[in-house]
Design an enzyme around this catalytic site. Sequence first.
Site, short mmCIF file in Angstrom:
data_model
loop_
_atom_site.label_atom_id
_atom_site.label_comp_id
_atom_site.label_asym_id
_atom_site.label_seq_id
_atom_site.Cartn_x
_atom_site.Cartn_y
_atom_site.Cartn_z
N LYS A 66 58.09 16.71 25.61
CA LYS A 66 58.02 17.92 24.79
C LYS A 66 57.80 19.09 25.76
CE LYS A 66 56.05 20.16 20.79
NZ LYS A 66 56.37 21.48 21.35
N ARG A 85 65.64 29.38 18.29
CA ARG A 85 65.09 28.58 17.19
C ARG A 85 65.13 29.36 15.88
NH1 ARG A 85 61.00 24.48 16.73
NH2 ARG A 85 59.87 24.63 14.76
N GLU A 133 66.35 22.55 25.31
CA GLU A 133 65.19 23.39 25.56
C GLU A 133 65.43 24.14 26.87
OE1 GLU A 133 61.03 23.88 23.94
OE2 GLU A 133 62.75 22.76 23.23
N PHE A 189 68.84 17.61 24.45
CA PHE A 189 68.31 16.42 23.78
C PHE A 189 69.11 16.00 22.56
CE2 PHE A 189 65.67 20.02 22.27
CZ PHE A 189 65.99 19.99 20.92
N LYS A 234 55.59 14.75 17.07
CA LYS A 234 55.18 15.32 18.36
C LYS A 234 53.75 14.88 18.66
CE LYS A 234 54.54 19.77 15.97
NZ LYS A 234 54.98 21.17 15.91
#
EC number: 6.5.1.1
Length: 526
Positions: free
Chosen positions: A220, A240, A270, A310, A388
Amino acid sequence: MLFSELAELCGALGGTTKRKEKTRMLAGFLHRLEPEEIPSAILLIVGSVFPEFDPRALEVGWRTMRRVLEGGRQTTLIDEPLTITRVHRTLEEIAEATGPGSRRRKESLLEGLISRADPGEVEVLVRIVFGEMRIGVSEGMMLEGIAEASASSIKLVRRALMLTGDLGEVARIALEGGEEGLGRVSVRMFVPLKPMMATMSYNIAEALEEHGGRAAFEYKFDGARIQIHRRDDRIRVYSRRLTDVTESLPDVVDVVRGRIASEDAILEGEAVAVGGGGRPLPFQDLMRRFTRVHDIADMVEKIPLRLHFFDVLYLDGRLLVDEPYEARWRLLEGGCPEDLLAERLITGDAAEVEGFLKRALEEGHEGLMVKRLDGRDIPGVRGKGWLKVKPTETLDLVIVAADWGSGRRRGWLSNYHLAAGSEAGYMVIGKTFKGLTDEEFGWMTRRLQGLKARETETTVHVRPEVVVEVAFNEIQRSPRYRSGFALRFARVTRIREDKEPEDADTLGRVKELYDKQFQFKDRIIL
């Protein structure tokens, strides 16, 4: 339809806290709209003028609004009542007014609306302009209303929104075409999909159990999520929040153009800012890249980015959101160099995951993402397909003020001003309304009212007696607070009735934790 009818609906919606009653009201209202009114009405009810991905903004400040309101209602020779369509079109014109004289043009258009509105309509107009409806109608509730009004599956309605990002258009499709129309909705290149979201899990064993004993674990990253659309030589990068940030990230475009095999794809990844030592920089520094509009080349050099992909949502003509995670990863792997892929581990061994988590933290990242191997990508939904896991720091802080809530928190003091002690007194380092149950909101409201020192229309300032434990993701430097610090993603984890204010953490402790963040991160001086 007259705008007054929409204003009356908003009043009725704000007058009840019952979800089913709100949904019923919304469905009934939608049935009465003409097809061409549907998109506008839907957006206005949720306090928007444009879909999420549309970059236009009204840019009307409170001073401008106050001048218009103080001007009062002006009677015209032809005093026609406002319609929903007229209101929405005028708000579009306000947003589109740019260049010399635009401020006066915006004010004139706003005056035209306010002068023809009755007091109830004025209140709703002001709320729409500032995006604060406070009637307890979230996007999710509106989707339920659309589903009920169109006799459609909520799953189909939600999917259509995920693919289009346009709540008003989804409502129009549903009400005109029902489930058949919704079923025909597909991805549109260069219209960003709403991102799938993760649920917090507080330990690795729990995450493994939730995913059947075996899962994919990915770093993460302490970065910013991006969605990249590419067709031939055209490449756009979205944040986002579905904002187009392409112009600020030319280095990302170069990487995609030069190193990604497919010329017809939607990728998710990311972007992480890195310092001279190759370690991640704080999120605050990364955001300077995303908001930069001038001297971009200079900023690219000062704050370089590293990409970690990802997921692939669309590839060579195929929408992949319904494919399982493992299948999507194989496709991603086939078209993306290994050094651009997120660091990943597939295992059912908790001890192995603990080592992987330790490595992620030592490399300056936040924790781990846990993904079901057979999980579908469900854009826009927070579910347990993605979890997460990350360690959190906490501070014991004192509440020095609280704001009255809106929507479902109406009637509660529920946005708490959190302060740490210092030689200069209590210094605010953040605010939060997250973490408490309804019962605790009620208790806290009664407690804080008993400690009231002074009050404004929206805020109750209190004697510093209530201590709460607060978890957070990061401490940032902030010019907003006199303390010089601000908590990122603060949430109350418990009320510390066992602690006195003098037992709470100090600003010195906040500074210690701020500096500790750089044990595994880089610093940058601009």
